[in-house]
Structure formats: C-alpha cells, structure tokens
Write a protein that holds these residues in place. Structure first.
Motif, PDB file in Angstrom:
ATOM      1  N   ASN A   1      78.054  31.192  54.934  1.00 43.67           N
ATOM      2  CA  ASN A   1      77.355  31.049  56.192  1.00 43.67           C
ATOM      3  C   ASN A   1      77.509  29.628  56.552  1.00 43.67           C
ATOM      4  O   ASN A   1      77.137  28.653  56.037  1.00 43.67           O
ATOM      5  CB  ASN A   1      75.812  31.277  55.675  1.00 43.67           C
ATOM      6  CG  ASN A   1      75.051  31.406  57.231  1.00 43.67           C
ATOM      7  OD1 ASN A   1      75.520  30.935  58.234  1.00 43.67           O
ATOM      8  ND2 ASN A   1      74.115  32.096  57.017  1.00 43.67           N
TER       9      ASN A   1
ATOM     10  N   GLU B   1      70.691  36.111  51.230  1.00 46.17           N
ATOM     11  CA  GLU B   1      71.113  34.947  51.042  1.00 46.17           C
ATOM     12  C   GLU B   1      70.243  34.390  49.872  1.00 46.17           C
ATOM     13  O   GLU B   1      69.092  34.209  49.874  1.00 46.17           O
ATOM     14  CB  GLU B   1      70.551  33.900  52.383  1.00 46.17           C
ATOM     15  CG  GLU B   1      71.282  34.623  53.764  1.00 46.17           C
ATOM     16  CD  GLU B   1      70.671  33.728  54.831  1.00 46.17           C
ATOM     17  OE1 GLU B   1      71.502  33.210  55.662  1.00 46.17           O
ATOM     18  OE2 GLU B   1      69.589  33.933  54.952  1.00 46.17           O
TER      19      GLU B   1
ATOM     20  N   ASP C   1      79.941  32.454  61.066  1.00 45.14           N
ATOM     21  CA  ASP C   1      78.524  32.658  61.372  1.00 45.14           C
ATOM     22  C   ASP C   1      78.285  34.321  61.124  1.00 45.14           C
ATOM     23  O   ASP C   1      79.412  35.043  60.844  1.00 45.14           O
ATOM     24  CB  ASP C   1      78.024  32.413  62.725  1.00 45.14           C
ATOM     25  CG  ASP C   1      79.121  33.026  63.792  1.00 45.14           C
ATOM     26  OD1 ASP C   1      79.595  33.980  63.522  1.00 45.14           O
ATOM     27  OD2 ASP C   1      78.922  32.461  65.025  1.00 45.14           O
TER      28      ASP C   1
ATOM     29  N   LYS D   1      75.722  28.029  52.378  1.00 46.12           N
ATOM     30  CA  LYS D   1      75.779  28.725  51.368  1.00 46.12           C
ATOM     31  C   LYS D   1      76.229  30.162  51.261  1.00 46.12           C
ATOM     32  O   LYS D   1      76.547  30.619  52.539  1.00 46.12           O
ATOM     33  CB  LYS D   1      74.298  28.994  51.060  1.00 46.12           C
ATOM     34  CG  LYS D   1      73.332  27.616  50.717  1.00 46.12           C
ATOM     35  CD  LYS D   1      72.073  27.891  50.509  1.00 46.12           C
ATOM     36  CE  LYS D   1      71.183  26.421  50.037  1.00 46.12           C
ATOM     37  NZ  LYS D   1      69.798  26.912  49.875  1.00 46.12           N
TER      38      LYS D   1
ATOM     39  N   GLN E   1      68.832  32.146  46.908  1.00 43.06           N
ATOM     40  CA  GLN E   1      68.249  30.846  46.703  1.00 43.06           C
ATOM     41  C   GLN E   1      68.700  30.090  45.546  1.00 43.06           C
ATOM     42  O   GLN E   1      68.375  30.595  44.505  1.00 43.06           O
ATOM     43  CB  GLN E   1      66.676  30.810  46.766  1.00 43.06           C
ATOM     44  CG  GLN E   1      66.147  31.430  48.189  1.00 43.06           C
ATOM     45  CD  GLN E   1      64.617  31.753  47.870  1.00 43.06           C
ATOM     46  OE1 GLN E   1      64.066  31.729  47.159  1.00 43.06           O
ATOM     47  NE2 GLN E   1      63.972  32.145  49.385  1.00 43.06           N
TER      48      GLN E   1
ATOM     49  N   GLU F   1      75.926  28.130  59.175  1.00 39.17           N
ATOM     50  CA  GLU F   1      74.779  27.437  59.512  1.00 39.17           C
ATOM     51  C   GLU F   1      74.201  26.834  58.278  1.00 39.17           C
ATOM     52  O   GLU F   1      73.523  25.708  58.328  1.00 39.17           O
ATOM     53  CB  GLU F   1      73.900  28.594  59.904  1.00 39.17           C
ATOM     54  CG  GLU F   1      74.385  29.430  61.309  1.00 39.17           C
ATOM     55  CD  GLU F   1      73.585  30.298  61.769  1.00 39.17           C
ATOM     56  OE1 GLU F   1      72.393  30.617  61.146  1.00 39.17           O
ATOM     57  OE2 GLU F   1      73.813  30.832  63.039  1.00 39.17           O
ATOM     58  N   THR F   2      74.011  27.434  57.003  1.00 45.25           N
ATOM     59  CA  THR F   2      73.501  26.933  55.883  1.00 45.25           C
ATOM     60  C   THR F   2      74.420  26.340  54.782  1.00 45.25           C
ATOM     61  O   THR F   2      74.054  25.471  54.019  1.00 45.25           O
ATOM     62  CB  THR F   2      72.661  28.245  55.266  1.00 45.25           C
ATOM     63  OG1 THR F   2      73.702  29.163  54.848  1.00 45.25           O
ATOM     64  CG2 THR F   2      71.731  28.705  56.208  1.00 45.25           C
TER      65      THR F   2
END
Length: 178
Positions: free
Chosen positions: A154, A175, A134, A159, A177, A156-157
């Motif tokens: 990450n 981050e 995290d 990615k 896309q 959480e994502t």
C-alpha cells in the motif's frame, strides 16, 4: 468465556438472547476465560444468517449457517463449530506446538469419534515482486488478472495489504498490524 451477541438489521428479544447464550455455554467448560466468542445475526433473504467466531489465543474458528428460523441457524452454526474443532483435534495433537489450553476439550471428547483430517499440503509455490500502489490501482490489477485476491504494498501506508473479492461482489481489504 466472553460471549458477545451482535446483530445487524434486526433486534433480538431477551428470551432469544438467553437461549443463544445457553446453547453456547458448552464451550465454556472446554475453553474457559481466555476464549472469546462473537455470535453475529443478520437477515439474509427470507431467513437469518448466524455467524460464530471463536478465538482462543492465536487460533480462530468460524462457522456460519443460513436458516429460516433464527434459533435453527444458531444451532446449525454451533454444530458446525463443534465439527470443525473435532476435525482439527487429531491434527493439533500431532503438532509440535504446545496446545495445553485445548487439553480440557480433548479430555472431554475422549469418547467421541475422531474425524481424521487429511493433511493439507503445499502443491505449488509462487513468488513475485511486490509493488507499491494505491488501493484503486490494486483493484484494477486484480480485475485484469481475474484473481480472487491480490497482495500489494500500500503506497499510502507503506505496508503489505491484501485485497479480496467478497461473496457479494464487493471488495475487502486486509491490512495487518505489526
């Protein structure tokens, strides 16, 4: 060209906005409608910070200046933007990628002296396993390693993310896309 003026902690008079837009018109004749320019003003200390970001397709140019007067900051940032583009002009001409959308700028600057940019080279390569964590753990890892940035997965994502230390001592998180 689409130009957008953004302010933080101050408001500009219509006369100053008009002058700023007039000063940035020179980029219109080079880059046309596909370019976007954001001119950001904010107070910093006893002066003003002007940050200009120019986006032309996938290319970004950025210049900033800190001056006591708001218009002087804008002029200095514009000069920096022009120097940066001129510096990379010869480098872009040599690249194999087609830069047709920059040709009007090259033609207009034919008489201007070219600044020969020294080609940057990769002097070190490093590979490492990327681990899921995290953001708080990544911040701790970055501090323990005493690095200015830290790449991690990450949790959480799922990615890739890049954590970096800002000039003001806080952290930023990039981050992508995709």
């Amino acid at each position: 060209m689409i130009r957008n003026i953004v302010t933080r902690d101050l408001s500009l008079s219509p006369a100053i906005e008009e002058k700023v837009l007039k000063k940035t018109e020179k980029f219109d004749r080079w880059f046309g409608d596909e370019a976007r320019m954001e001119i950001k003003f904010e107070t910093e200390g006893k002066g003003y910070l002007c940050e200009i970001t120019l986006q032309i397709r996938r290319h970004y140019y950025r210049s900033e200046a800190h001056e006591a007067e708001i218009l002087n900051a804008c002029e200095t940032a514009i000069d920096g933007m022009e120097r940066q583009i001129r510096k990379h002009k010869s480098r872009m001409k040599r690249r194999k990628v087609d830069f047709d959308y920059l040709k009007p700028y090259f033609a207009d600057q034919a008489n201007a002296p070219e600044e020969e940019a020294e080609e940057p080279r990769i002097v070190r390569r490093k590979s490492f396993p990327i681990e899921a964590m995290d953001v708080e753990e990544a911040t701790l890892q970055m501090a323990l390693l005493n690095h200015e940035f830290f790449l991690f997965l990450n949790a959480e994502t799922g990615k890739a993310a890049l954590l970096y230390r800002r000039k003001d001592g806080d952290y930023g998180l990039i981050e992508p896309q995709y």
